[in-house]
Scaffold this motif. Structure first.
Motif, PDB file in Angstrom:
ATOM      1  N   GLY A 494     -29.267 -10.496  -7.491  1.00  0.00           N
ATOM      2  CA  GLY A 494     -30.336 -11.480  -7.351  1.00  0.00           C
ATOM      3  C   GLY A 494     -30.544 -12.349  -8.564  1.00  0.00           C
ATOM      4  N   LEU A 495     -29.957 -11.992  -9.699  1.00  0.00           N
ATOM      5  CA  LEU A 495     -30.085 -12.799 -10.903  1.00  0.00           C
ATOM      6  C   LEU A 495     -29.119 -13.973 -10.915  1.00  0.00           C
ATOM      7  CD1 LEU A 495     -30.314  -9.911 -13.547  1.00  0.00           C
ATOM      8  CD2 LEU A 495     -32.200 -11.172 -12.508  1.00  0.00           C
ATOM      9  N   TYR A 496     -28.204 -14.016  -9.977  1.00  0.00           N
ATOM     10  CA  TYR A 496     -27.167 -15.044  -9.975  1.00  0.00           C
ATOM     11  C   TYR A 496     -27.255 -15.863  -8.693  1.00  0.00           C
ATOM     12  CZ  TYR A 496     -25.259 -12.294 -13.819  1.00  0.00           C
ATOM     13  OH  TYR A 496     -25.086 -11.633 -15.000  1.00  0.00           O
ATOM     14  N   PRO A 502     -20.883 -10.851  -3.049  1.00  0.00           N
ATOM     15  CA  PRO A 502     -21.356  -9.593  -3.643  1.00  0.00           C
ATOM     16  C   PRO A 502     -20.185  -8.707  -4.047  1.00  0.00           C
ATOM     17  CG  PRO A 502     -21.640  -9.572  -1.254  1.00  0.00           C
ATOM     18  CD  PRO A 502     -21.227 -10.974  -1.619  1.00  0.00           C
ATOM     19  N   ASP A 503     -20.375  -8.009  -5.153  1.00  0.00           N
ATOM     20  CA  ASP A 503     -19.335  -7.127  -5.688  1.00  0.00           C
ATOM     21  C   ASP A 503     -20.048  -5.906  -6.257  1.00  0.00           C
ATOM     22  OD1 ASP A 503     -17.317  -5.806  -6.988  1.00  0.00           O
ATOM     23  OD2 ASP A 503     -16.423  -7.609  -7.848  1.00  0.00           O
ATOM     24  N   GLU A 504     -19.979  -4.785  -5.538  1.00  0.00           N
ATOM     25  CA  GLU A 504     -20.697  -3.593  -5.971  1.00  0.00           C
ATOM     26  C   GLU A 504     -20.161  -3.057  -7.297  1.00  0.00           C
ATOM     27  OE1 GLU A 504     -20.630  -0.677  -2.935  1.00  0.00           O
ATOM     28  OE2 GLU A 504     -21.749  -1.894  -1.474  1.00  0.00           O
ATOM     29  N   GLN A 505     -18.854  -3.102  -7.489  1.00  0.00           N
ATOM     30  CA  GLN A 505     -18.285  -2.598  -8.736  1.00  0.00           C
ATOM     31  C   GLN A 505     -18.746  -3.431  -9.929  1.00  0.00           C
ATOM     32  OE1 GLN A 505     -14.039  -2.336  -8.687  1.00  0.00           O
ATOM     33  NE2 GLN A 505     -13.908  -1.341 -10.686  1.00  0.00           N
ATOM     34  N   ARG A 506     -18.805  -4.750  -9.738  1.00  0.00           N
ATOM     35  CA  ARG A 506     -19.266  -5.639 -10.808  1.00  0.00           C
ATOM     36  C   ARG A 506     -20.730  -5.367 -11.125  1.00  0.00           C
ATOM     37  NH1 ARG A 506     -17.628  -8.922 -15.054  1.00  0.00           N
ATOM     38  NH2 ARG A 506     -18.566 -10.996 -14.970  1.00  0.00           N
ATOM     39  N   ALA A 507     -21.544  -5.214 -10.100  1.00  0.00           N
ATOM     40  CA  ALA A 507     -22.960  -4.939 -10.316  1.00  0.00           C
ATOM     41  C   ALA A 507     -23.152  -3.600 -11.010  1.00  0.00           C
ATOM     42  CB  ALA A 507     -23.702  -4.962  -8.983  1.00  0.00           C
ATOM     43  N   ARG A 508     -22.349  -2.604 -10.633  1.00  0.00           N
ATOM     44  CA  ARG A 508     -22.458  -1.286 -11.260  1.00  0.00           C
ATOM     45  C   ARG A 508     -22.086  -1.362 -12.743  1.00  0.00           C
ATOM     46  NH1 ARG A 508     -19.268   1.080  -8.165  1.00  0.00           N
ATOM     47  NH2 ARG A 508     -20.842   1.607  -6.596  1.00  0.00           N
ATOM     48  N   ARG A 509     -21.093  -2.154 -13.056  1.00  0.00           N
ATOM     49  CA  ARG A 509     -20.684  -2.265 -14.459  1.00  0.00           C
ATOM     50  C   ARG A 509     -21.762  -2.949 -15.301  1.00  0.00           C
ATOM     51  NH1 ARG A 509     -15.427  -5.614 -16.750  1.00  0.00           N
ATOM     52  NH2 ARG A 509     -15.663  -4.991 -18.959  1.00  0.00           N
ATOM     53  N   ILE A 510     -22.345  -4.003 -14.778  1.00  0.00           N
ATOM     54  CA  ILE A 510     -23.413  -4.696 -15.513  1.00  0.00           C
ATOM     55  C   ILE A 510     -24.616  -3.777 -15.688  1.00  0.00           C
ATOM     56  CG2 ILE A 510     -25.004  -6.652 -15.462  1.00  0.00           C
ATOM     57  CD1 ILE A 510     -22.874  -8.189 -13.882  1.00  0.00           C
ATOM     58  N   ARG A 740     -29.123 -14.145 -19.133  1.00  0.00           N
ATOM     59  CA  ARG A 740     -28.163 -13.558 -18.201  1.00  0.00           C
ATOM     60  C   ARG A 740     -26.875 -13.179 -18.934  1.00  0.00           C
ATOM     61  NH1 ARG A 740     -27.517 -17.221 -12.905  1.00  0.00           N
ATOM     62  NH2 ARG A 740     -26.779 -18.656 -14.513  1.00  0.00           N
ATOM     63  N   ASP A 741     -26.397 -11.999 -18.679  1.00  0.00           N
ATOM     64  CA  ASP A 741     -25.152 -11.534 -19.277  1.00  0.00           C
ATOM     65  C   ASP A 741     -24.474 -10.591 -18.284  1.00  0.00           C
ATOM     66  OD1 ASP A 741     -23.147 -11.158 -21.150  1.00  0.00           O
ATOM     67  OD2 ASP A 741     -24.143  -9.379 -21.991  1.00  0.00           O
ATOM     68  N   PRO A 742     -23.321 -10.941 -17.766  1.00  0.00           N
ATOM     69  CA  PRO A 742     -22.508 -12.114 -18.062  1.00  0.00           C
ATOM     70  C   PRO A 742     -23.097 -13.397 -17.485  1.00  0.00           C
ATOM     71  CG  PRO A 742     -21.553 -10.893 -16.263  1.00  0.00           C
ATOM     72  CD  PRO A 742     -22.710 -10.066 -16.752  1.00  0.00           C
ATOM     73  N   LEU A 743     -22.510 -14.541 -17.878  1.00  0.00           N
ATOM     74  CA  LEU A 743     -23.037 -15.825 -17.428  1.00  0.00           C
ATOM     75  C   LEU A 743     -22.791 -16.055 -15.943  1.00  0.00           C
ATOM     76  CD1 LEU A 743     -21.965 -18.071 -20.453  1.00  0.00           C
ATOM     77  CD2 LEU A 743     -24.247 -17.172 -19.920  1.00  0.00           C
ATOM     78  N   ALA A 744     -21.747 -15.469 -15.392  1.00  0.00           N
ATOM     79  CA  ALA A 744     -21.434 -15.616 -13.970  1.00  0.00           C
ATOM     80  C   ALA A 744     -21.157 -14.240 -13.383  1.00  0.00           C
ATOM     81  CB  ALA A 744     -20.239 -16.539 -13.762  1.00  0.00           C
ATOM     82  N   PHE A 745     -21.637 -14.025 -12.174  1.00  0.00           N
ATOM     83  CA  PHE A 745     -21.476 -12.719 -11.548  1.00  0.00           C
ATOM     84  C   PHE A 745     -20.050 -12.515 -11.039  1.00  0.00           C
ATOM     85  CE2 PHE A 745     -21.837  -9.873  -7.839  1.00  0.00           C
ATOM     86  CZ  PHE A 745     -22.346  -8.754  -8.484  1.00  0.00           C
ATOM     87  N   GLY A 746     -19.519 -13.510 -10.388  1.00  0.00           N
ATOM     88  CA  GLY A 746     -18.163 -13.429  -9.842  1.00  0.00           C
ATOM     89  C   GLY A 746     -17.343 -14.640 -10.242  1.00  0.00           C
ATOM     90  N   PRO A 754     -13.213 -13.651 -14.300  1.00  0.00           N
ATOM     91  CA  PRO A 754     -14.464 -12.903 -14.482  1.00  0.00           C
ATOM     92  C   PRO A 754     -15.050 -13.128 -15.877  1.00  0.00           C
ATOM     93  CG  PRO A 754     -12.785 -11.521 -13.466  1.00  0.00           C
ATOM     94  CD  PRO A 754     -12.106 -12.775 -13.883  1.00  0.00           C
ATOM     95  N   ALA A 755     -16.318 -13.463 -15.914  1.00  0.00           N
ATOM     96  CA  ALA A 755     -16.986 -13.697 -17.187  1.00  0.00           C
ATOM     97  C   ALA A 755     -17.184 -12.377 -17.920  1.00  0.00           C
ATOM     98  CB  ALA A 755     -18.331 -14.386 -16.958  1.00  0.00           C
ATOM     99  N   GLN A 756     -17.006 -12.411 -19.211  1.00  0.00           N
ATOM    100  CA  GLN A 756     -17.126 -11.210 -20.029  1.00  0.00           C
ATOM    101  C   GLN A 756     -18.587 -10.828 -20.232  1.00  0.00           C
ATOM    102  OE1 GLN A 756     -15.463 -11.691 -23.907  1.00  0.00           O
ATOM    103  NE2 GLN A 756     -15.838  -9.575 -24.542  1.00  0.00           N
ATOM    104  N   ILE A 757     -18.845  -9.518 -20.259  1.00  0.00           N
ATOM    105  CA  ILE A 757     -20.174  -9.029 -20.633  1.00  0.00           C
ATOM    106  C   ILE A 757     -20.227  -9.035 -22.154  1.00  0.00           C
ATOM    107  CG2 ILE A 757     -21.781  -7.103 -20.502  1.00  0.00           C
ATOM    108  CD1 ILE A 757     -20.448  -6.243 -17.918  1.00  0.00           C
ATOM    109  N   LEU A 758     -21.080  -9.865 -22.712  1.00  0.00           N
ATOM    110  CA  LEU A 758     -21.060 -10.126 -24.145  1.00  0.00           C
ATOM    111  C   LEU A 758     -21.871  -9.123 -24.943  1.00  0.00           C
ATOM    112  CD1 LEU A 758     -21.427 -14.002 -23.958  1.00  0.00           C
ATOM    113  CD2 LEU A 758     -19.345 -12.678 -24.312  1.00  0.00           C
ATOM    114  N   GLY A 759     -22.947  -8.597 -24.396  1.00  0.00           N
ATOM    115  CA  GLY A 759     -23.749  -7.620 -25.117  1.00  0.00           C
ATOM    116  C   GLY A 759     -24.369  -8.202 -26.368  1.00  0.00           C
ATOM    117  N   HIS A 760     -23.893  -7.745 -27.548  1.00  0.00           N
ATOM    118  CA  HIS A 760     -24.491  -8.151 -28.811  1.00  0.00           C
ATOM    119  C   HIS A 760     -23.834  -9.385 -29.415  1.00  0.00           C
ATOM    120  CE1 HIS A 760     -26.777  -7.656 -32.454  1.00  0.00           C
ATOM    121  NE2 HIS A 760     -25.689  -7.519 -33.194  1.00  0.00           N
ATOM    122  N   GLY A 761     -22.736  -9.848 -28.859  1.00  0.00           N
ATOM    123  CA  GLY A 761     -21.991 -10.921 -29.499  1.00  0.00           C
ATOM    124  C   GLY A 761     -22.014 -12.230 -28.758  1.00  0.00           C
TER     125      GLY A 761
END
Length: 797
Positions: A494-496, A502-510, A740-746, A754-761
């Motif tokens: 819902g944030l994107y 929809p991608d359950e694996q992507r959502a689980r990783r985020i 938002r992190d990552p910037l794009a969901f899919g 696939p956009a990278q999950i940036l975290g602290h960087g």
């Protein structure tokens, strides 16, 4: 909270004058970038491979793009964009391979951190003085513990036990000249331990040299002068700590503490020598000049020790102004007096004593129990003082409900420093004893040597229990991650954009990244639990050693089989764990010395742990902020003064802490012309919770009120940075997030991969960063530069 026009000059009288007056010329703006932990290059910070040095040296410097080298001479070229500069300070912590040796100073660093973790009580409260004294005494005990461990290794295990045992010395050619069987000039017990005293003496000399070497490089940067008429009406002692001019100038304090700790180390060696000699003279019934001389020397050493403790208790930081007072002759002469007492003690101990043979353990080795009890009492005193200060903070409205461990975190961290010191010193003694006895178990029947003091074996037995506690919390942390991930996962899509598939694996990783990042807020619980277990088991270890005078395995020989097996297993496993800890630090230090990438990883640890000045322990790793903060303050103050412009200081991670500390050091006029942009900032999440006296809500709120503006970007996936949680009235919010992190969901047209999950960087890659930066720069550009302090009284507010 909008302070953009606080220093605007008054308009001329009359409407015609206001209409006919030409608008003031546009002044240039400066954006000063400060990197975070781990460091980076100026080329990457400025986005240009061609950079030039503006000011600084190889250790820390300010750079800008080559095309902007003379930007101030052409302000018309920077009407829409500010001049950009980058301050690089990574070499202060990870640039030199020799800094890997600082790993052995880890307990000292932890004790120094405890000094700054006091609750946010009013600055004049008498509890602060008590807290300071207790922490400094605990730091002094760590120095004594380290030197006592060196004496245990060199004097007791090597020179007294192994060299005095034919079975242990056999096959060790390097020890032959010390063996009584050969009857050489150094074979007597007194001469053996007097010669072995060179090892702890060299250790003390190395610590003194390392502290003095970094003293001139780190603690000697002076703050910039304040403009006339910009001081507060509040007395300096009642101002926020980080605004005081002498806060980042600890040269004299470190010098005084270094003299005291050096003397304490030398006197510890002297006591180890004299106790052995006096004990023999007493047992032999000696009643001549030699015995009387020993008693006189021991009295002299104890008097010098009392003087050392008095100097440590009297030493205090003077932060209102840089402390330039020369030390008294008593302080300067103390190390030389201690060295003289050590030389006399060595000569007295080495004096020929017919019939003197070494026994099982060196007399006085039971002092480790006294040190442990003394440290435990100091920790309990810190707990009581912290509670006293916390109550005072609540009464004056300075309490912070988010403070770690309800304000008792300083005492907890001090206890961890003592425990870490015990592990390192005990581990070194245990491993050396195992190496000297050629496969036998020290202290067991038939073993060639008696081994280290019994207390060290009891303390080693505590480690497996602590590991069980840590493992239990790791399991609970894993459960927490699963629960948080399941709770957050349904909300991620819902944030994107809803058009994304929809991608359950992507959502689980985020969701999993968010859950793991949240573990940072649970760190105080783990620290508190480990401290409680350490305090209880440490007291039990001291009691067990004193009551049984045997190692846990031998002390439980007549107990039930299960108890005896558990005790013997804990003793053996703990001994290896203590040794493994020492070897791990040694390997890390060697790799850091040889490998630059590993050295940078070690440097990241010091980025967090050595931000604070050496206020409690002079042998702790040096405070890089005492160089970095004055650098930044000088640059901001001189640039705004010379160019009559305004400035945005932009800090990431630890760089945001340095940026905030530097803004605090500016005078009020300059501070009101500076805006702060922070991202991935631990200002509240780490520093505000663990150091509430300096970074609590009251201090951060005051900083925001006195500067032009402040924006803070943060993400839920960031394990270090977070919101600053300030309530602003009449102005825009400081916190912008969570981003938002990552910037794009899919996969999308804009993000085909696939956009990278940036975290602290890499906060700069988020469009919100550029928007916020542009907003702050436009705000600076729309404000009229303020009057110079010399032009009128408006500067004094």
């Amino acid at each position: 909270m909008d302070s953009g026009n606080r220093t605007a000059a008054a308009a001329p009288d009359g409407p015609d004058a206001a209409r006919d007056e030409a608008p003031p010329p546009r002044q240039p703006a400066l954006e000063l970038l400060v990197h975070g932990v781990g460091g980076t290059t100026p080329e990457k910070m400025l986005g240009d491979p061609r950079t030039v040095l503006v000011t600084g040296d190889d250790t820390a410097a300010v750079y800008r793009r080559a095309v902007d080298a003379d930007a101030e001479q052409h302000p018309e070229d920077h009407r829409t964009e500010p001049i950009r500069e980058a301050y690089c300070w990574c070499n202060l912590t990870s640039g030199n391979g020799a800094r890997a040796l600082w790993l052995i100073l880890l307990p000292f660093m932890v004790a120094n951190l405890a000094h700054w973790m006091r609750p946010a009580a009013p600055s004049g409260h008498r509890g602060h003085r008590v807290y300071d004294i207790l922490v400094r005494l605990l730091a002094l005990s760590l120095t004594v513990l380290l030197v006592a461990a060196a004496c245990e290794v060199a004097l007791d295990l090597t020179a007294w036990q192994c060299a005095g045992s034919a079975a242990c010395a056999a096959g060790k050619s390097w020890m032959g000249f010390l063996s009584p069987a050969q009857g050489g000039p150094w074979s007597g017990p007194g001469r053996r331990i007097a010669l072995a005293a060179l090892f702890p003496l060299l250790l003390v000399g190395f610590l003194w040299w390392l502290s003095r070497r970094t003293w001139s490089a780190y603690e000697s940067a002076s703050p910039p002068p304040r403009r006339p008429g910009t001081s507060r009406d509040v007395p300096p002692a009642q101002r926020p700590a980080l605004t005081r001019r002498g806060f980042w100038y600890g040269r004299r304090v470190v010098a005084r503490l270094r003299a005291a700790h050096t003397a304490a180390g030398l006197l510890t060696i002297a006591v180890a020598l004299l106790v052995a000699a006096v004990d023999h003279d007493r047992r032999a019934g000696a009643d001549g000049t030699l015995a009387a001389t020993g008693r006189v020397l021991l009295t002299l050493v104890l008097l010098l020790a009392a003087l050392t403790v008095w100097i440590v208790c009297r030493t205090a930081r003077s932060e209102a102004e840089p402390d330039e007072h020369r030390d008294r002759f008593l302080v300067r002469a103390l190390p030389f007096a201690a060295l003289g007492a050590l030389v006399l003690s060595a000569v007295h101990t080495a004096w020929a004593r017919p019939g003197w043979v070494s026994g099982d353990r060196l007399p006085g080795s039971g002092a480790f129990g006294g040190i442990a009890v003394f440290q435990g009492l100091l920790v309990l005193g810190l707990l009581g003082t912290a509670g006293f200060l916390q109550n005072a903070a609540r009464r004056h409205g300075h309490g912070d409900g988010r403070a770690a461990l309800k304000g008792f975190h300083g005492a907890s961290v001090a206890l961890l420093g003592c425990g870490l010191g015990g592990v390192l010193t005990g581990g070194a003694a245990q491993r050396l004893a195992d190496w000297l006895d050629d496969g036998a178990t020290p202290g067991r029947p038939g073993a060639p040597i008696a081994g280290p003091p019994v207390l060290l074996s009891w303390q080693a037995s505590v480690l497996p229990v602590l590991l069980v506690v840590v493992a239990a919390f790791a399991l609970l942390a894993g459960v927490q991650i699963l629960l948080v991930r399941r709770r957050v996962e349904p909300d991620i899509p819902g944030l994107y954009d809803k058009q994304e598939r929809p991608d359950e694996q992507r959502a689980r990783r985020i969701a999993g990244t968010i859950a793991r990042a949240g573990l940072t807020d649970s760190a105080p619980v783990l620290v508190g639990a480990v401290c409680v277990v350490t305090l209880v088991l440490g007291a039990g270890a001291v009691a067990g050693a004193w009551l049984t005078d045997r190692a846990p395995g031998r002390a439980t020989e007549h107990a039930p089989v299960l108890v005896h097996t558990a005790a013997a297993t804990a003793e053996s496993l703990g001994s290896w764990l203590m040794g493994a800890g020492v070897l791990l630090l040694a390997v890390m230090g060697w790799r850091a010395y040889r490998d630059r990438s590993t050295r940078r990883t070690v440097g990241i640890l010091w980025d967090v742990g050595t931000f604070w000045p050496r206020a409690a322990h002079p042998f702790a790793p040096p405070c890089y902020a005492e160089r970095a903060v004055p650098d930044l303050t000088w640059r901001m103050a001189t640039w705004t003064e010379e160019n009559d412009g305004r400035l945005v200081i932009s800090g990431h991670s630890q760089g945001s802490v340095l940026a905030a500390a530097a803004v605090w050091q500016l005078d009020l006029v300059t501070r009101s012309r500076v805006a702060l942009l922070t991202y991935g900032s631990p200002l509240e999440r780490l520093y505000g919770r663990w150091f509430p006296a300096c970074f609590g809500p009251a201090a951060l709120t005051g900083l925001h009120r006195e500067m032009d503006d402040w924006r803070n970007l943060w993400r839920l996936t960031d394990p270090i940075g977070g919101p600053v949680r300030l309530t602003c009235e009449g102005g825009p919010a400081i916190d912008l997030g969570p981003l938002r992190d990552p910037l794009a969901f899919g996969r999308t047209l804009r993000h085909p991969l696939p956009a990278q999950i940036l975290g602290h960087g890499d906060y700069q890659s988020d469009p919100a960063f550029e928007e916020t930066r542009a907003e702050l720069i436009a705000r600076l550009g729309s404000s009229v530069p303020g009057q110079r302090a010399e032009e009128g009284p408006a500067a004094d507010r």
